[in-house]
Scaffold this motif. Structure first.
Motif, PDB file in Angstrom:
ATOM      1  N   SER A 104       0.846  -1.194   0.000  1.00  0.00           N
ATOM      2  CA  SER A 104       0.000   0.000   0.000  1.00  0.00           C
ATOM      3  C   SER A 104       0.874   1.234   0.000  1.00  0.00           C
ATOM      4  CB  SER A 104      -0.879   0.006   1.259  1.00  0.00           C
ATOM      5  OG  SER A 104      -1.400   1.302   1.496  1.00  0.00           O
ATOM      6  N   ARG A 105       0.325   2.306  -0.487  1.00  0.00           N
ATOM      7  CA  ARG A 105       1.045   3.584  -0.434  1.00  0.00           C
ATOM      8  C   ARG A 105       1.259   4.055   1.000  1.00  0.00           C
ATOM      9  NH1 ARG A 105      -2.531   3.665  -4.447  1.00  0.00           N
ATOM     10  NH2 ARG A 105      -1.635   3.774  -6.531  1.00  0.00           N
TER      11      ARG A 105
ATOM     12  N   ARG B 176      -8.986  11.119  -1.618  1.00  0.00           N
ATOM     13  CA  ARG B 176      -9.077  12.589  -1.608  1.00  0.00           C
ATOM     14  C   ARG B 176      -8.748  13.077  -3.005  1.00  0.00           C
ATOM     15  NH1 ARG B 176      -4.943  13.982   0.726  1.00  0.00           N
ATOM     16  NH2 ARG B 176      -4.370  12.124   1.894  1.00  0.00           N
TER      17      ARG B 176
HETATM   18  N1  LIG Z   1      -5.311  11.373  -3.133  1.00  0.00           N
HETATM   19  C1  LIG Z   1      -5.184  10.546  -2.083  1.00  0.00           C
HETATM   20  N2  LIG Z   1      -6.241  10.237  -1.318  1.00  0.00           N
HETATM   21  C2  LIG Z   1      -6.101   9.430  -0.254  1.00  0.00           C
HETATM   22  N3  LIG Z   1      -4.939   8.845   0.117  1.00  0.00           N
HETATM   23  C3  LIG Z   1      -3.854   9.101  -0.622  1.00  0.00           C
HETATM   24  C4  LIG Z   1      -3.910   9.964  -1.755  1.00  0.00           C
HETATM   25  N4  LIG Z   1      -2.683  10.007  -2.290  1.00  0.00           N
HETATM   26  C5  LIG Z   1      -1.891   9.217  -1.547  1.00  0.00           C
HETATM   27  N5  LIG Z   1      -2.582   8.677  -0.525  1.00  0.00           N
HETATM   28  C6  LIG Z   1      -2.012   7.729   0.437  1.00  0.00           C
HETATM   29  O1  LIG Z   1      -2.369   6.447  -0.067  1.00  0.00           O
HETATM   30  C7  LIG Z   1      -2.792   5.607   0.997  1.00  0.00           C
HETATM   31  C8  LIG Z   1      -3.718   4.532   0.433  1.00  0.00           C
HETATM   32  O2  LIG Z   1      -2.977   3.818  -0.529  1.00  0.00           O
HETATM   33  P1  LIG Z   1      -3.392   2.372  -1.032  1.00  0.00           P
HETATM   34  O3  LIG Z   1      -3.690   1.475   0.138  1.00  0.00           O
HETATM   35  O4  LIG Z   1      -2.298   1.931  -1.964  1.00  0.00           O
HETATM   36  O5  LIG Z   1      -4.744   2.690  -1.814  1.00  0.00           O
HETATM   37  P2  LIG Z   1      -5.458   1.906  -3.001  1.00  0.00           P
HETATM   38  O6  LIG Z   1      -5.118   0.451  -2.867  1.00  0.00           O
HETATM   39  O7  LIG Z   1      -6.927   2.172  -2.806  1.00  0.00           O
HETATM   40  O8  LIG Z   1      -4.966   2.503  -4.283  1.00  0.00           O
HETATM   41  C9  LIG Z   1      -3.431   6.548   1.974  1.00  0.00           C
HETATM   42  O9  LIG Z   1      -3.382   6.026   3.290  1.00  0.00           O
HETATM   43  C10 LIG Z   1      -2.564   7.797   1.859  1.00  0.00           C
HETATM   44  O10 LIG Z   1      -1.437   7.656   2.698  1.00  0.00           O
END
Ligand SMILES: Nc1ncnc2c1ncn2[C@@H]1O[C@H](COP(=O)(O)OP(=O)(O)O)[C@@H](O)[C@H]1O
Ligand SMILES: Cc1cn([C@H]2C[C@H](O)[C@@H](COP(=O)(O)O)O2)c(=O)[nH]c1=O
Length: 195
Positions: free
Chosen positions: A60-61, A148
């Protein structure tokens, strides 16, 4: 499929959807880690098509990650696997998946396994990914997350592509995609390959 049934009752299907950056992978990783710590035998899968990040990891990010198997078909799950976690399920269709993911998940549920799947509900044109819509319709629990908006910070339920590359399925991150709210979602700008 496990060689012995995981339980007498049908398993539960949990589906996590939302746009990119919504925390879908973070939630899946947290649930998988929790189950692992509780001593449950788990399998974590992601599409082999998704070559982002380290091999053998769902990440995850937010910095969290967990070991996984990269798949292009339903794997042989050794007993006593009890829970299956699948990330980026929107990719597990067509040429990227040998078989039918829905049928394979149904068989796992019938065998008593719990399954948690995460993936994008819609593509960058805001068109539903059919496999995710089907899974959401069948889910015992459905968690829909928002990101967001990259433009204004408001809750975002769409993903926009920054440039049209002509590929509906294209692995990428914020160099290519942005989370957008209703007000700021747009179709991508005309071909702008690699920029
Ligand atoms: N535009 C954004 N909106 C929400 N979180 C973001 C955004 N950009 C980066 N993040 C980071 O990314 C995390 C979520 O990433 P991730 O779990 O990889 O999401 P997904 O799997 O839905 O793409 C958030 O906790 C936050 O730290
Ligand atoms: C909108 C959209 C996205 N993709 C790709 C881009 C990423 O590699 C994944 C989504 O990853 P995330 O964990 O949800 O951030 O999907 C795509 O191929 N097509 C699209 O329309």
């Amino acid at each position: 499929m496990p060689t012995e049934p995981a339980g007498a009752t049908r398993g539960r299907l949990t589906v996590i959807t939302g746009p990119m950056f919504a925390g879908k992978s973070a939630r899946l990783i947290a649930e998988a880690r929790k189950a692992g710590h509780e001593g449950m035998a788990i399998a974590v899968l992601k599409p082999a098509f998704d070559d982002r990040g380290a091999r053998g990891l769902v990440s995850s990010r937010d910095g969290s990650s967990i070991g996984c198997e990269s798949v292009g078909a339903w794997p042989d799950l050794a007993w006593p696997t009890r829970l299956v976690f699948i990330d980026e399920a929107q990719f597990l269709t067509g040429a990227n998946y040998r078989g039918d993911l829905i049928a394979d998940i149904e068989r796992a549920l019938d065998a008593g396994l719990d399954v948690m799947v995460s993936g994008l509900d819609t593509d960058y044109h805001r068109t539903p990914f059919a496999v995710m819509a089907e899974l959401a319709a069948r889910a015992d629990a459905h968690l829909h997350l928002a990101a967001r908006c990259h433009r204004c910070g408001q809750p975002a339920r769409w993903t926009a592509k920054r440039a049209e590359t002509g590929r509906l399925l294209e692995v990428g991150d914020d160099e290519l995609y942005e989370a957008r709210c209703d007000m700021h979602w747009t179709e991508p700008s005309a071909a702008c390959h690699g920029q």
